[in-house]
Design a protein around this motif. Structure first.
Motif, mmCIF file in Angstrom:
data_model
loop_
_atom_site.group_PDB
_atom_site.id
_atom_site.type_symbol
_atom_site.label_atom_id
_atom_site.label_comp_id
_atom_site.label_asym_id
_atom_site.label_seq_id
_atom_site.Cartn_x
_atom_site.Cartn_y
_atom_site.Cartn_z
ATOM 1 N N ILE A 149 9.842 -4.161 2.718
ATOM 2 C CA ILE A 149 9.332 -4.751 3.951
ATOM 3 C C ILE A 149 10.222 -4.357 5.124
ATOM 4 C CG2 ILE A 149 8.947 -6.942 5.159
ATOM 5 C CD1 ILE A 149 8.034 -8.144 2.538
ATOM 6 N N GLN A 150 11.527 -4.259 4.896
ATOM 7 C CA GLN A 150 12.443 -3.841 5.957
ATOM 8 C C GLN A 150 12.173 -2.397 6.371
ATOM 9 O OE1 GLN A 150 14.634 -5.666 7.752
ATOM 10 N NE2 GLN A 150 14.824 -3.792 8.972
ATOM 11 N N ASN A 151 11.829 -1.535 5.398
ATOM 12 C CA ASN A 151 11.461 -0.157 5.724
ATOM 13 C C ASN A 151 10.262 -0.133 6.667
ATOM 14 O OD1 ASN A 151 12.148 0.951 2.328
ATOM 15 N ND2 ASN A 151 13.462 1.086 4.141
ATOM 16 N N VAL A 152 9.283 -0.979 6.368
ATOM 17 C CA VAL A 152 8.068 -1.042 7.180
ATOM 18 C C VAL A 152 8.387 -1.564 8.575
ATOM 19 C CG1 VAL A 152 5.797 -2.122 7.431
ATOM 20 C CG2 VAL A 152 6.585 -1.377 5.171
ATOM 21 N N ARG A 153 9.184 -2.627 8.662
ATOM 22 C CA ARG A 153 9.528 -3.220 9.954
ATOM 23 C C ARG A 153 10.264 -2.201 10.845
ATOM 24 N NH1 ARG A 153 11.951 -7.218 8.121
ATOM 25 N NH2 ARG A 153 10.393 -8.869 8.378
ATOM 26 N N THR A 154 11.214 -1.473 10.254
ATOM 27 C CA THR A 154 11.968 -0.463 11.004
ATOM 28 C C THR A 154 11.064 0.676 11.457
ATOM 29 O OG1 THR A 154 13.989 -0.961 9.740
ATOM 30 C CG2 THR A 154 13.905 1.154 10.897
ATOM 31 N N LYS B 211 0.821 -1.206 0.000
ATOM 32 C CA LYS B 211 0.000 0.000 0.000
ATOM 33 C C LYS B 211 0.861 1.265 0.000
ATOM 34 C CE LYS B 211 -4.137 -1.952 2.168
ATOM 35 N NZ LYS B 211 -4.985 -1.702 0.992
ATOM 36 N N CYS B 212 2.066 1.183 0.560
ATOM 37 C CA CYS B 212 2.975 2.345 0.551
ATOM 38 C C CYS B 212 3.421 2.681 -0.864
ATOM 39 C CB CYS B 212 4.195 2.065 1.424
ATOM 40 S SG CYS B 212 3.874 2.156 3.196
ATOM 41 N N GLY B 213 3.525 1.647 -1.707
ATOM 42 C CA GLY B 213 3.901 1.883 -3.092
ATOM 43 C C GLY B 213 5.375 1.655 -3.379
ATOM 44 N N LYS B 214 5.763 2.016 -4.568
ATOM 45 C CA LYS B 214 7.116 1.784 -5.065
ATOM 46 C C LYS B 214 8.163 2.474 -4.189
ATOM 47 C CE LYS B 214 9.858 2.159 -9.316
ATOM 48 N NZ LYS B 214 9.862 2.638 -10.725
ATOM 49 N N GLY B 215 9.238 1.750 -3.915
ATOM 50 C CA GLY B 215 10.347 2.325 -3.157
ATOM 51 C C GLY B 215 10.326 2.007 -1.682
ATOM 52 N N ILE B 216 9.250 1.395 -1.180
ATOM 53 C CA ILE B 216 9.154 1.045 0.233
ATOM 54 C C ILE B 216 9.262 -0.462 0.377
ATOM 55 C CG2 ILE B 216 7.785 1.170 2.334
ATOM 56 C CD1 ILE B 216 8.759 3.863 1.304
#
Length: 279
Positions: free
Chosen positions: A74-79, A67-72
């Motif tokens: 799973i590690q970005n989300v976890r952090t 849902k965040c889209g291109k460039g994000i």
């Protein structure tokens, strides 16, 4: 899929949660607000039917990243989730299949305006008084945040800023085991300033950290990211000059660039030489 809209208060833009977040983390934050339920809804959680309250939603790291889209990633989300928990912006409970995210104080920021008014007071005069008080309290809180150079837990331990700060500390400890542990949040902030304001790359910073702590002169003079930032250009000149002299078979005398014994003409020649040698 939910329709409609959600509120985004300008006050958020002044909070450390937003100010100190990376562009990726800001994208995740806005996406989480858009994913939260505005009314009670039934989901499956831990294998059974579960009614989630407004401000809650059941999801997964993959779903948030999508849902965040291109460039994000799973590690970005976890952090980001880990960092937002430290700020008490949300709670995050996970299983091997999905996770339950709860936006803290959702009712205050996203609740129905009439409900909020009823909670504050039973008449319009009291509402105006309370809102004025809240406004002043927010102003005082923002001023306190602005005067604090290093908000608590502003930088996650997994961020590149923090990792470079910790690397710096480890290198100094190798030369001086008695060196006291610094304020890593302040150090991380100085690293961030080098990258975001001075346009230094993490690779350059890492290289100079290693280089200066292996140099007999600089290892006792560069003992913090703030000092590294101040001397950054001089160190680059020194590194490039040393590299050029190695290529020509000469030995570079360990003299700091700021040494008053060097003439302005010599310094100018060294700068010209530095421009022709890649870092």
């Amino acid at each position: 899929m939910q329709n409609g809209w959600f509120k985004l208060y300008r006050d958020l833009l002044e909070k450390p949660l937003w100010v100190q977040s990376t562009p990726e983390q800001k994208t995740v934050l806005i996406t989480l607000l858009s994913m939260a339920n505005h009314q009670e809804k039934e989901w499956e959680w831990k294998g059974t039917s579960y009614k989630v309250a407004p401000g809650q939603f059941v999801t997964s790291l993959e779903s948030i990243a999508e849902k965040c889209g291109k460039g994000i990633s799973i590690q970005n989300v976890r952090t980001a989730l880990k960092r937002f928990e430290k700020y008490e912006f949300l709670t995050n409970e996970s299983t091997n299949k999905n996770r339950l995210v709860t936006i803290v104080n959702w009712g205050f920021y996203q609740g129905n305006s009439d409900d909020l008014t009823n909670q504050l007071t039973g008449n319009q005069q009291a509402v105006n008084k309370q809102l004025t008080t809240n406004k002043n309290e927010k102003k005082d809180k923002n001023e306190k945040n602005n005067n604090t150079s290093c908000p608590k837990q502003a930088y996650d331990e997994n961020s590149s800023f923090y990792k470079l700060s910790f690397l710096f500390f480890e290198k100094i400890k190798m030369n001086n085991p008695a060196f006291k542990e610094p304020n890593f949040q302040k150090w991380s902030n100085d690293i961030r300033l080098m990258i975001e304001r001075d346009n230094r790359t993490p690779e350059q910073i890492k290289y100079l950290i290693n280089w200066c702590q292996n140099d007999n002169f600089w290892k006792s003079n560069i003992l913090s990211p703030a000092k590294l930032r101040k001397q950054f250009d001089q160190l680059i000149i020194r590194v490039k000059s040393e590299s050029e002299n190695k290529k020509s078979g000469l030995t570079l005398i360990k003299t700091p660039i700021s040494n008053p014994d060097l003439s302005s003409d010599e310094i100018r020649k060294m700068k010209k030489l530095a421009e022709s040698v890649p870092l």
